[in-house]
Design a protein around this motif. Structure first.
Motif, PDB file in Angstrom:
ATOM      1  N   VAL A  60     -22.846  -0.777  -4.809  1.00  0.00           N
ATOM      2  CA  VAL A  60     -22.434   0.238  -3.848  1.00  0.00           C
ATOM      3  C   VAL A  60     -23.218   1.521  -4.126  1.00  0.00           C
ATOM      4  CG1 VAL A  60     -20.500   1.555  -2.915  1.00  0.00           C
ATOM      5  CG2 VAL A  60     -20.129  -0.784  -3.760  1.00  0.00           C
ATOM      6  N   ILE A  61     -23.963   1.952  -3.125  1.00  0.00           N
ATOM      7  CA  ILE A  61     -24.806   3.141  -3.263  1.00  0.00           C
ATOM      8  C   ILE A  61     -24.267   4.248  -2.365  1.00  0.00           C
ATOM      9  CG2 ILE A  61     -27.134   4.080  -2.942  1.00  0.00           C
ATOM     10  CD1 ILE A  61     -28.151   1.133  -3.228  1.00  0.00           C
ATOM     11  N   GLY A  62     -23.932   5.369  -2.947  1.00  0.00           N
ATOM     12  CA  GLY A  62     -23.496   6.515  -2.154  1.00  0.00           C
ATOM     13  C   GLY A  62     -24.690   7.402  -1.850  1.00  0.00           C
ATOM     14  N   VAL A 175     -24.936   7.296  -7.145  1.00  0.00           N
ATOM     15  CA  VAL A 175     -24.838   8.352  -6.143  1.00  0.00           C
ATOM     16  C   VAL A 175     -26.207   9.028  -6.009  1.00  0.00           C
ATOM     17  CG1 VAL A 175     -23.735  10.532  -5.506  1.00  0.00           C
ATOM     18  CG2 VAL A 175     -22.397   8.738  -6.653  1.00  0.00           C
ATOM     19  N   VAL A 176     -26.719   9.035  -4.799  1.00  0.00           N
ATOM     20  CA  VAL A 176     -27.997   9.678  -4.508  1.00  0.00           C
ATOM     21  C   VAL A 176     -27.722  10.921  -3.668  1.00  0.00           C
ATOM     22  CG1 VAL A 176     -30.228   9.421  -3.352  1.00  0.00           C
ATOM     23  CG2 VAL A 176     -29.201   7.446  -4.507  1.00  0.00           C
ATOM     24  N   ALA A 177     -28.160  12.075  -4.143  1.00  0.00           N
ATOM     25  CA  ALA A 177     -28.015  13.299  -3.351  1.00  0.00           C
ATOM     26  C   ALA A 177     -29.314  13.567  -2.614  1.00  0.00           C
ATOM     27  CB  ALA A 177     -27.672  14.470  -4.258  1.00  0.00           C
ATOM     28  N   VAL A 178     -29.229  13.718  -1.312  1.00  0.00           N
ATOM     29  CA  VAL A 178     -30.412  14.004  -0.506  1.00  0.00           C
ATOM     30  C   VAL A 178     -30.437  15.495  -0.186  1.00  0.00           C
ATOM     31  CG1 VAL A 178     -31.671  13.501   1.614  1.00  0.00           C
ATOM     32  CG2 VAL A 178     -30.334  11.693   0.505  1.00  0.00           C
ATOM     33  N   VAL A 179     -31.554  16.108  -0.553  1.00  0.00           N
ATOM     34  CA  VAL A 179     -31.725  17.541  -0.358  1.00  0.00           C
ATOM     35  C   VAL A 179     -32.962  17.748   0.496  1.00  0.00           C
ATOM     36  CG1 VAL A 179     -32.221  19.704  -1.573  1.00  0.00           C
ATOM     37  CG2 VAL A 179     -30.754  17.999  -2.657  1.00  0.00           C
TER      38      VAL A 179
END
Ligand SMILES: Nc1nc2c(ncn2[C@@H]2O[C@H](COP(=O)(O)OP(=O)(O)OP(=O)(O)O)[C@@H](O)[C@H]2O)c(=O)[nH]1
Ligand SMILES: [Mg+2]
Length: 261
Positions: A60-62, A175-179
């Motif tokens: 599961v990838i957030g 968890v991947v944060a996209v900026v």
């Protein structure tokens, strides 16, 4: 048999068991029906124990970040990448039901149409219904349903606004944060909250002039910062590789590795 639910909804436990069985057989309609049931009738959660999720190896990838940073575009590219590896992919896009993203959902649907005819891609948007933490109340349950149905990678797109973004950590392995570059104050705010929970930070829109500054700035805070241009797909294989490395280092399953079938 114990009936559960309100007068609007009565569901025999036997019906739920049948539905769970259909889900486990990978029946897409059953998947949709069960997720709707779980969204609308908390009593239906009883079905979760019939899903027998124990032996699955789903990742599961957030994917989280500010509105417009490119989350959906990144998710779309990852779907294509994992499909090329032969994996079944589920996407849960959480809609914050706010004017901020008014038109975004339509955009997501149009983009995702490329995958619409692919039976091994399941896409669903979920409304937060005022729930805090950036997730819809039934997002976790929906992920369990997809896992039971044999989806090997589940991507959850959610909006992260500073400190609110905590629920995704409980739900996702990664968890991947996209900026996006040039966010200025928003990036500062994210450092305090979102970036602390992100395992990997992506500076998307790497084609924009400010991308280098943002990259440099974030690397002071976080070791795992990558550049992507989601519109062209640049950096997406590197992102997938970074996720695999992260999972291997934590010993939790295998992200998107092709399996012998
Ligand atoms: N220049 C550039 N534009 C991009 C890139 N990635 C996405 N975009 C554009 O940025 C806009 C927003 O992209 P989305 O993927 O919808 O962003 P999002 O974070 O999902 O947006 P919300 O769901 O509304 O929060 C779209 O017009 C994309 O085409 C990129 O790498 N470079
Ligand atoms: Mg989006």
């Amino acid at each position: 048999m114990s009936p559960i639910g309100s007068h609007m909804f009565m569901c025999d436990i036997r019906d739920l068991m049948t539905l769970a069985e259909q889900v486990r057989a990978g029946n897409v309609r059953a998947v949709s029906r069960l997720i709707s049931l779980l969204e609308n009738h908390p009593g239906a959660r009883e079905v979760l124990r019939f899903l027998n999720n124990t032996s699955r190896r789903t990742t599961v990838i957030g994917v989280t970040g500010y509105p417009g940073a490119g989350k959906s575009t990144v998710v779309d590219r990852l779907v294509s990448l994992y499909r090329r590896r032969g994996l079944k992919v589920g996407v849960l896009a959480v809609d914050i039901s706010s004017p901020l993203t008014g038109g975004a959902l339509l955009g997501d649907r149009i983009r995702m149409q490329e995958h619409a005819l692919d039976h091994d891609v399941y896409v669903r948007s979920m409304a937060t219904r005022g729930h805090h933490g950036g997730l819809a109340p039934a997002t976790g349950d929906a992920a369990l349903v997809l896992e039971a149905a044999g989806y090997e990678v589940i991507l959850i797109e959610t909006i992260g606004v500073g400190q609110n973004e905590v629920d995704i950590v409980d739900l996702a392995h990664i968890v991947v944060a996209v900026v996006a570059p040039g966010l200025g104050d928003e990036v500062q705010a994210m450092k305090a909250g979102l970036l602390e929970v992100a395992h990997i930070v992506v500076v998307n829109k790497g084609d924009l002039p400010d991308a280098d500054n943002t990259l440099r700035d974030l690397r002071e805070w976080c070791p795992n910062v990558l550049r992507t241009v989601a519109t062209t797909g640049e950096g997406i294989p590197e992102l997938a590789a970074a996720m695999t490395r992260y999972q291997q280092s934590c010993g939790v399953g295998h992200v998107g590795e092709a399996r012998n079938r």
